[in-house]
Design a protein around this motif. Structure first.
Motif, short mmCIF file in Angstrom:
data_model
loop_
_atom_site.label_atom_id
_atom_site.label_comp_id
_atom_site.label_asym_id
_atom_site.label_seq_id
_atom_site.Cartn_x
_atom_site.Cartn_y
_atom_site.Cartn_z
N VAL A 256 20.97 -22.32 -10.34
CA VAL A 256 21.68 -20.89 -11.38
C VAL A 256 21.48 -19.99 -12.50
O VAL A 256 20.35 -19.03 -13.04
N CYS A 259 17.81 -19.05 -12.52
CA CYS A 259 17.67 -17.43 -11.85
C CYS A 259 17.79 -16.48 -13.06
O CYS A 259 17.36 -15.57 -13.56
N ALA A 260 19.11 -16.68 -13.72
CA ALA A 260 19.25 -16.07 -14.18
C ALA A 260 18.64 -15.51 -15.69
O ALA A 260 18.51 -14.39 -16.46
N TYR A 263 15.55 -13.84 -14.95
CA TYR A 263 15.83 -12.85 -13.98
C TYR A 263 15.80 -11.52 -15.21
O TYR A 263 15.35 -10.47 -15.98
N SER A 281 11.68 -16.18 -6.02
CA SER A 281 13.25 -17.04 -5.74
C SER A 281 13.30 -16.71 -4.58
O SER A 281 14.13 -18.07 -4.81
N LEU A 298 21.58 -13.54 -2.00
CA LEU A 298 21.45 -13.98 -4.08
C LEU A 298 20.47 -13.34 -4.65
O LEU A 298 20.21 -13.08 -5.67
N VAL A 299 19.30 -13.38 -3.89
CA VAL A 299 18.07 -12.55 -4.87
C VAL A 299 18.32 -11.13 -4.80
O VAL A 299 18.19 -10.73 -6.45
N PHE A 302 21.11 -11.24 -7.90
CA PHE A 302 20.48 -11.41 -9.31
C PHE A 302 19.57 -10.26 -9.94
O PHE A 302 19.40 -10.23 -11.03
N TYR A 305 22.03 -7.25 -10.65
CA TYR A 305 22.83 -8.33 -12.03
C TYR A 305 22.30 -8.12 -13.57
O TYR A 305 22.48 -7.41 -14.75
N PHE A 306 20.45 -8.19 -13.04
CA PHE A 306 19.20 -8.55 -14.24
C PHE A 306 18.49 -7.52 -14.37
O PHE A 306 18.56 -7.44 -15.48
#
Length: 700
Positions: A256, A259-260, A263, A281, A298-299, A302, A305-306
């Motif tokens: 997590v 990835c954060a 991204y 990812s 999930l992708v 992310f 959000y980013f």
């Protein structure tokens, strides 16, 4: 899952328990009262999904009969059926989770030792819980806003939208509970305080999210991060430590957090780097074994959000609702339900026996009968997996018993099963048509002629195999005309159901979606006539159909979020511009797409592969001037390849599960020649597109 009070202390599961097909032990004696309670709620949720599916079938059939027999169309059936589909999907998610039905890529995790696979499964389930908690939070917030704004449907009922949307919110909460049950059973903590810490923290998290209200609250200093997401991530990390240990916590933080960071750094970079990050990812999550629908979501999470100028988490709720509240998609559970009823009725054995007599004189006659039986069953099931299960149970044991080689037997069965999604009705065609806005009726018409021609190609391949490989098929036997006509009675039920489904659709009595319900009711009546159905069996078939519907449409939801990020970032348009600037020939571009799908089909589930790639491949196809109907058939053929291409071809696994004595290597080697036949057939329809387009062009 049944369970009883758990004694203390609790020991973690032994590695040997992970050696079976399912990584989830059903050791009920390890459950404490709260886990038993949550498992019971999951079972109740599955029962609600089953009831919604049965009511959906009844409401659709009532509309058809009311409209055409009494000239009194309803004002509610279409709208209510769409809402019942939503309830079937989201109430069915927990039941699918409880039976470990959600599809994952097992190429890598199947090679792991039991202790390592346990750690990987724990990681996958915590990632799934993260996605589901965020989606449930956003859906509940969306629900509240719809209630406060008194938002109503545009339909004749003018339904307050918060009411059907409540099924999504409640379904996601129960889905989270089902994931928690599996997390606990994978590695139950020994200490009592650890057992209770996770549910206590999650209850406090729910209260905090309610206190924050329906709108996202930024953290101090503003910026991208908000208190809701911060609380969710912090609480889940502590819960992962409490129930699964420090090692699993480190794995979750690594995935997590990594990835954060990636991204976050990618925002503002070139679209090429962003596209690589999204795809990389996605592949990482898939190879870790994260369920496909969750990996897509999930992708997308992310991404929204980013990568956007500001987070738009409410998009998750909007896509979850709009992706499933579609009347056209109600055909998916109906065709699945119909296939289950037909298997229950036992008519498939009679159909195969009739085809054996008609093709018995030709070399490899049973192989031809198997391909023909696939085409007939495809015309009523809409599912390749149902077709494969039927052939694996009816045709394959008979062929091997009569002296056919296992490779030829399972090869022609695998190839024939792919016809289930090409010859109408077809579940992938329904999903494709709904996604891109193409006519499902025209897609069904377009699949008829290619499906029959491909069946003939499979028969020709079986003939060549029987003649060229000594010992692969026994000596052909001729049957008398009387034997053929007598056995043909076994075809009558199939002809009747095909007439009911396709006849009602092409005569205008029913839409393709409604025709699926007619098929389900026809199969139900057939089971009653043959006395092959009890109320318990009906419920079990509907329950299984609801679970399959839930796992398929979770992939649709995840793909909807994933594709929205692609579209928002203009990645498809950039790919189209890049290809146009390269001045490549259309044939070369189509060949590149075939190669890409062939590789993806080796690792990714078919429906997910289609939905993952459509945001890019569909604009490319349109820029080449390809017809959307032709491209739909092309895409279905590529999905067929994925279904029988090792190592992840779903049809191969279905055939293996139908016969414990079958060797997986024989199934793979038997399927490979038919992979080549499908590739050659793709070349044929590209050179002669009228093979696909002639029938649709006859219907205005």
């Amino acid at each position: 899952m049944s369970s009883i009070e758990m004694p203390a202390p609790v020991m973690p599961i032994e590695p040997a328990e992970l050696a079976g097909a399912s990584p989830y032990p059903l050791a009920a004696d390890r459950d404490f009262s709260l886990i038993r309670w949550m498992a019971g709620i999951s079972r109740a949720s599955g029962a609600l999904a089953t009831l919604a599916l049965l009511l959906m079938a009844l409401s659709m059939c009532y509309e058809i009969f009311s409209r055409y027999l009494f000239n009194s169309p309803t004002a509610w059936a279409t709208e209510i059926s769409g809402y019942l589909l939503v309830a079937t999907v989201f109430f069915g998610l927990a039941a699918a989770q409880a039976s470990n039905s959600h599809v994952q890529v097992e190429l890598w995790i199947d090679r792991l030792s039991a202790p390592v696979r346990l750690r990987v499964e724990l990681l996958c389930q915590w990632l799934a819980l993260l996605f589901c908690v965020v989606l449930g939070w956003q859906m509940a917030s969306f629900n509240v806003r719809e209630y406060l704004n008194d938002t109503r449907d545009w339909g004749l009922l003018s339904t307050p939208q918060w009411m059907p949307e409540l099924a999504v919110s409640v379904g996601m909460v129960v889905f989270c509970m089902s994931i928690l049950v599996d997390l606990y059973r994978l590695n139950p903590p020994a200490q009592a305080w650890r057992r209770w810490l996770t549910p206590a923290l999650l209850a406090l998290l729910a209260a905090a999210l309610v206190a924050l209200g329906a709108n996202t609250v930024p953290m101090a200093g503003g910026g991208r991060f908000d208190w809701g997401m911060a609380l969710i991530v912090a609480v889940l990390l502590v819960c992962a430590w409490a129930w699964s240990g420090a090692r699993t916590l480190a794995h979750v933080v690594l995935v997590v957090g990594g990835c954060a960071v990636l991204y976050g750094l990618a925002r503002g970079q070139s679209l090429g780097w962003i596209a690589v990050l999204l795809v990389a990812s996605m592949m990482l999550l898939l190879f870790l074994g994260v369920r496909i629908g969750v990996a897509l979501g999930l992708v997308g999470l992310f991404g929204v959000y980013f990568l956007l100028s500001r987070p738009q988490l409410s998009l998750l709720a909007e896509r979850a609702w709009s992706s499933t509240n579609t009347f056209t998609l109600t055909a998916v559970p109906m065709f699945i339900f119909m296939g289950g009823l037909l298997l229950r009725s036992g008519i498939t054995a009679g159909m195969f026996d009739a085809l054996v007599r008609w093709f018995g004189r030709a070399p490899g006659g049973l192989a031809h009968a198997s391909a023909g039986a696939s085409a007939v069953f495809a015309a009523v099931s809409g599912s390749s997996l149902a077709t494969a299960a039927t052939l694996g149970k009816v045709a394959c044991p008979d062929m091997i018993e009569r002296g056919y080689s296992p490779r030829l037997t399972y090869g022609v069965a695998a190839a024939g099963a792919t016809l289930g999604i090409l010859i109408p009705p077809s579940i992938p065609m329904i999903i494709y048509g709904t996604t891109v806005g193409a006519s499902v009726t025209h897609l069904f018409l377009a699949g008829m002629l290619p499906g029959l021609l491909l069946m003939a190609c499979f028969m020709l391949g079986a003939l060549v195999w029987a003649l060229a490989v000594p010992g692969s098929a026994p000596v052909a036997r001729a049957y008398t005309l009387r034997e053929k006509l007598s056995a043909s009675r076994g075809m009558v039920p199939f002809v009747a159901i095909i007439g009911a489904v396709l006849g009602s659709m092409y005569t205008g009595v029913a839409t393709p979606t409604e025709a699926a319900a007619i098929g389900a009711i026809s199969a139900f009546v057939l089971c009653l006539v043959r006395r092959q159905l009890s109320w318990r069996a009906l419920f079990e078939i509907a329950h299984d159909s609801a679970k399959v519907t839930a796992l398929l449409l979770l992939i649709v939801v995840g793909a909807g979020i994933f594709s929205w990020v692609f579209d928002y970032l203009r990645l498809p348009r950039e790919v189209v511009n890049l290809i146009q600037g390269a001045d490549l020939s259309p044939a070369l571009i189509v060949a590149a797409m075939v190669l890409a799908y062939l590789v993806l089909g080796m690792f990714v589930e078919s429906i997910a592969m289609m939905l993952m790639t459509l945001p890019v491949t569909y604009p490319i196809a349109m820029s080449l001037g390809l017809d959307p109907i032709w491209f739909g058939v092309f895409l279905v053929l590529m999905i067929e390849l994925g279904l029988i291409t090792p190592p992840v071809g779903m049809v191969l696994f279905v055939l293996r599960s139908m016969n414990e004595k079958a060797r997986f290597t024989d199934i793979i080697r038997g399927a490979l020649p038919f992979v080549l036949i499908i590739l050659l057939f793709l070349c044929l329809i590209y050179i002669y597109p009228q093979i696909v387009m002639w029938l649709p062009q006859q219907v205005k």
